[in-house]
Design a protein around this motif. Sequence first.
Motif, PDB file in Angstrom:
ATOM      1  N   ARG A 100     -64.653 -21.974  37.938  1.00  0.00           N
ATOM      2  CA  ARG A 100     -63.934 -21.924  39.217  1.00  0.00           C
ATOM      3  C   ARG A 100     -63.858 -23.279  39.915  1.00  0.00           C
ATOM      4  O   ARG A 100     -63.650 -23.344  41.120  1.00  0.00           O
ATOM      5  N   TYR A 101     -64.018 -24.355  39.137  1.00  0.00           N
ATOM      6  CA  TYR A 101     -63.828 -25.677  39.728  1.00  0.00           C
ATOM      7  C   TYR A 101     -63.165 -26.639  38.755  1.00  0.00           C
ATOM      8  O   TYR A 101     -62.070 -27.117  38.998  1.00  0.00           O
ATOM      9  N   ASN A 102     -63.817 -26.920  37.618  1.00  0.00           N
ATOM     10  CA  ASN A 102     -63.297 -27.939  36.703  1.00  0.00           C
ATOM     11  C   ASN A 102     -62.119 -27.450  35.863  1.00  0.00           C
ATOM     12  O   ASN A 102     -61.135 -28.164  35.693  1.00  0.00           O
ATOM     13  N   THR A 103     -62.231 -26.243  35.304  1.00  0.00           N
ATOM     14  CA  THR A 103     -61.231 -25.778  34.350  1.00  0.00           C
ATOM     15  C   THR A 103     -61.266 -24.264  34.233  1.00  0.00           C
ATOM     16  O   THR A 103     -62.337 -23.648  34.319  1.00  0.00           O
ATOM     17  N   PHE A 104     -60.098 -23.677  34.013  1.00  0.00           N
ATOM     18  CA  PHE A 104     -60.049 -22.221  33.849  1.00  0.00           C
ATOM     19  C   PHE A 104     -60.790 -21.781  32.594  1.00  0.00           C
ATOM     20  O   PHE A 104     -61.234 -20.632  32.497  1.00  0.00           O
ATOM     21  N   GLY A 151     -69.538  -9.981  31.669  1.00  0.00           N
ATOM     22  CA  GLY A 151     -68.881  -8.691  31.531  1.00  0.00           C
ATOM     23  C   GLY A 151     -67.762  -8.455  32.518  1.00  0.00           C
ATOM     24  O   GLY A 151     -67.452  -7.305  32.853  1.00  0.00           O
ATOM     25  N   GLU A 152     -67.131  -9.518  32.986  1.00  0.00           N
ATOM     26  CA  GLU A 152     -66.055  -9.399  33.959  1.00  0.00           C
ATOM     27  C   GLU A 152     -64.695  -9.606  33.289  1.00  0.00           C
ATOM     28  O   GLU A 152     -64.613 -10.144  32.181  1.00  0.00           O
ATOM     29  N   GLU A 153     -63.644  -9.190  33.969  1.00  0.00           N
ATOM     30  CA  GLU A 153     -62.284  -9.335  33.446  1.00  0.00           C
ATOM     31  C   GLU A 153     -61.592 -10.495  34.154  1.00  0.00           C
ATOM     32  O   GLU A 153     -61.338 -10.438  35.355  1.00  0.00           O
ATOM     33  N   PRO A 154     -61.303 -11.588  33.410  1.00  0.00           N
ATOM     34  CA  PRO A 154     -60.654 -12.732  34.056  1.00  0.00           C
ATOM     35  C   PRO A 154     -59.230 -12.402  34.492  1.00  0.00           C
ATOM     36  O   PRO A 154     -58.546 -11.571  33.899  1.00  0.00           O
ATOM     37  N   SER A 155     -58.785 -13.075  35.538  1.00  0.00           N
ATOM     38  CA  SER A 155     -57.404 -12.973  35.979  1.00  0.00           C
ATOM     39  C   SER A 155     -56.566 -13.952  35.163  1.00  0.00           C
ATOM     40  O   SER A 155     -56.924 -15.134  35.030  1.00  0.00           O
ATOM     41  N   VAL A 156     -55.457 -13.487  34.596  1.00  0.00           N
ATOM     42  CA  VAL A 156     -54.697 -14.289  33.635  1.00  0.00           C
ATOM     43  C   VAL A 156     -53.235 -14.383  34.060  1.00  0.00           C
ATOM     44  O   VAL A 156     -52.615 -13.395  34.454  1.00  0.00           O
ATOM     45  N   VAL A 179     -52.341 -19.729  28.413  1.00  0.00           N
ATOM     46  CA  VAL A 179     -53.535 -19.142  29.032  1.00  0.00           C
ATOM     47  C   VAL A 179     -53.954 -17.858  28.314  1.00  0.00           C
ATOM     48  O   VAL A 179     -55.137 -17.697  27.983  1.00  0.00           O
ATOM     49  N   PRO A 180     -53.050 -16.915  28.024  1.00  0.00           N
ATOM     50  CA  PRO A 180     -53.475 -15.712  27.299  1.00  0.00           C
ATOM     51  C   PRO A 180     -54.039 -16.014  25.916  1.00  0.00           C
ATOM     52  O   PRO A 180     -54.973 -15.341  25.463  1.00  0.00           O
ATOM     53  N   GLU A 181     -53.489 -17.027  25.230  1.00  0.00           N
ATOM     54  CA  GLU A 181     -53.985 -17.364  23.900  1.00  0.00           C
ATOM     55  C   GLU A 181     -55.413 -17.907  23.972  1.00  0.00           C
ATOM     56  O   GLU A 181     -56.260 -17.587  23.130  1.00  0.00           O
ATOM     57  N   VAL A 182     -55.690 -18.713  24.983  1.00  0.00           N
ATOM     58  CA  VAL A 182     -57.048 -19.233  25.163  1.00  0.00           C
ATOM     59  C   VAL A 182     -58.022 -18.088  25.398  1.00  0.00           C
ATOM     60  O   VAL A 182     -59.103 -18.024  24.798  1.00  0.00           O
ATOM     61  N   LEU A 183     -57.646 -17.157  26.281  1.00  0.00           N
ATOM     62  CA  LEU A 183     -58.525 -16.021  26.563  1.00  0.00           C
ATOM     63  C   LEU A 183     -58.739 -15.177  25.310  1.00  0.00           C
ATOM     64  O   LEU A 183     -59.867 -14.739  25.035  1.00  0.00           O
ATOM     65  N   SER A 184     -57.685 -14.953  24.537  1.00  0.00           N
ATOM     66  CA  SER A 184     -57.812 -14.171  23.313  1.00  0.00           C
ATOM     67  C   SER A 184     -58.779 -14.835  22.334  1.00  0.00           C
ATOM     68  O   SER A 184     -59.615 -14.162  21.711  1.00  0.00           O
TER      69      SER A 184
END
Length: 368
Positions: free
Chosen positions: A140-144, A155-160, A197-202
């Motif tokens: 929440r500061y340097n990078t998503f 165990g949280e769900e990121p906002s994408v 962004v979705p590809e990174v999360l995946s």
Amino acid sequence: MKVVVTGAAGFLGWHTMARLHTLTDHQVVAVTRDNWHSLVGEVSQADAVIHVAGVNRATTDAEVMDGNEQLATDVAAAVRSSAHPVRIVYASSTQVGNGTPYAVGKQRAGEILASAAKESDAAYVDVRLPGVFGEHARPRYNTFVATFIDALLHGEEPSVNDNPVELLHAQDASAALIDGLTGQDALKRPHGHETSVPEVLSTLRSFHDVYSRGEIPELPTKFHIDLFNTYRAATFPDKYPFSLMVNADQRGELIETVRAHGSGGQSFVSYTKPGMTRGEHFHLSKIERFVVIKGNARISLRKVLTDQVIDFDVDGSKPAVIDMPTLWVHNITNTGTEDLITMFWADQLFNPAAPDTYWEPVRSVVSA
């Protein structure tokens, strides 16, 4: 060369300091918010300043813009006060020109620094960095990327969102800044990995799923390795050591020490006499696993440029894994009375021409 690094205690600043420490012979001075008052005196004796300090986020847009401008104004004043030209290497952003408060602040900062360099007859290098990620970034500061990793671990769900992104590992960003200490280029634009962004999360989800079982995920590109090392760093030291499954029957025991998806890597076994130590080095990108098979050992690690040591005492009768995070000096000592048998695994074959192994004792105070 004497080099001042501003923002040395921050994410990119630490990576830059670590790379200078590892790969150069420069005399390096760290300037942080705690000793910002020393900036003029340090710059007056330096050959160059790498200006990394910046404001990424704040309560108001004005604080972001004014904060970056003020930091650059301080550096510019220090350069002007020097009796000799001081090269300025500026960690700028590819966001410059998009009109956001951060972009405006970074652009104004660059203009201030360029003007000071011109007035002082000094070289100025503007390094336009895309999104930078890497080990030990602040969520929440340097990078998503750090935010996503932190969410997955809790165990949280990121906002994408569905935005395209260009990502550059912090060590590659640091390399570009250090390259700016020499040469004639006034503008550098290192290129990162084009993704979304979705590809990174995946990808991070797949790492999380595979690594939670103690397995090494498939790592087909340098970007995947960098991203996995970033993920691993966020799990250290809480995840370790993690236990291995022991399959036993009347014949004895079978222990699966490494499951690497898509990569064989290199394995080797060592016998270490009581009281002896192996290791005393660190890696910039190599993934390395320690598994004690027989005997008692202490595995010790220290983050580069810090002096706090983390110790793990392990017992071969209960085989467990500790994976060495990148940019952490590590060793293993036989603390028992019999030979210590250890299995080591690395994700890459040892290359004498480029070993990615940098020697340094774990138990030594290294000041920035």
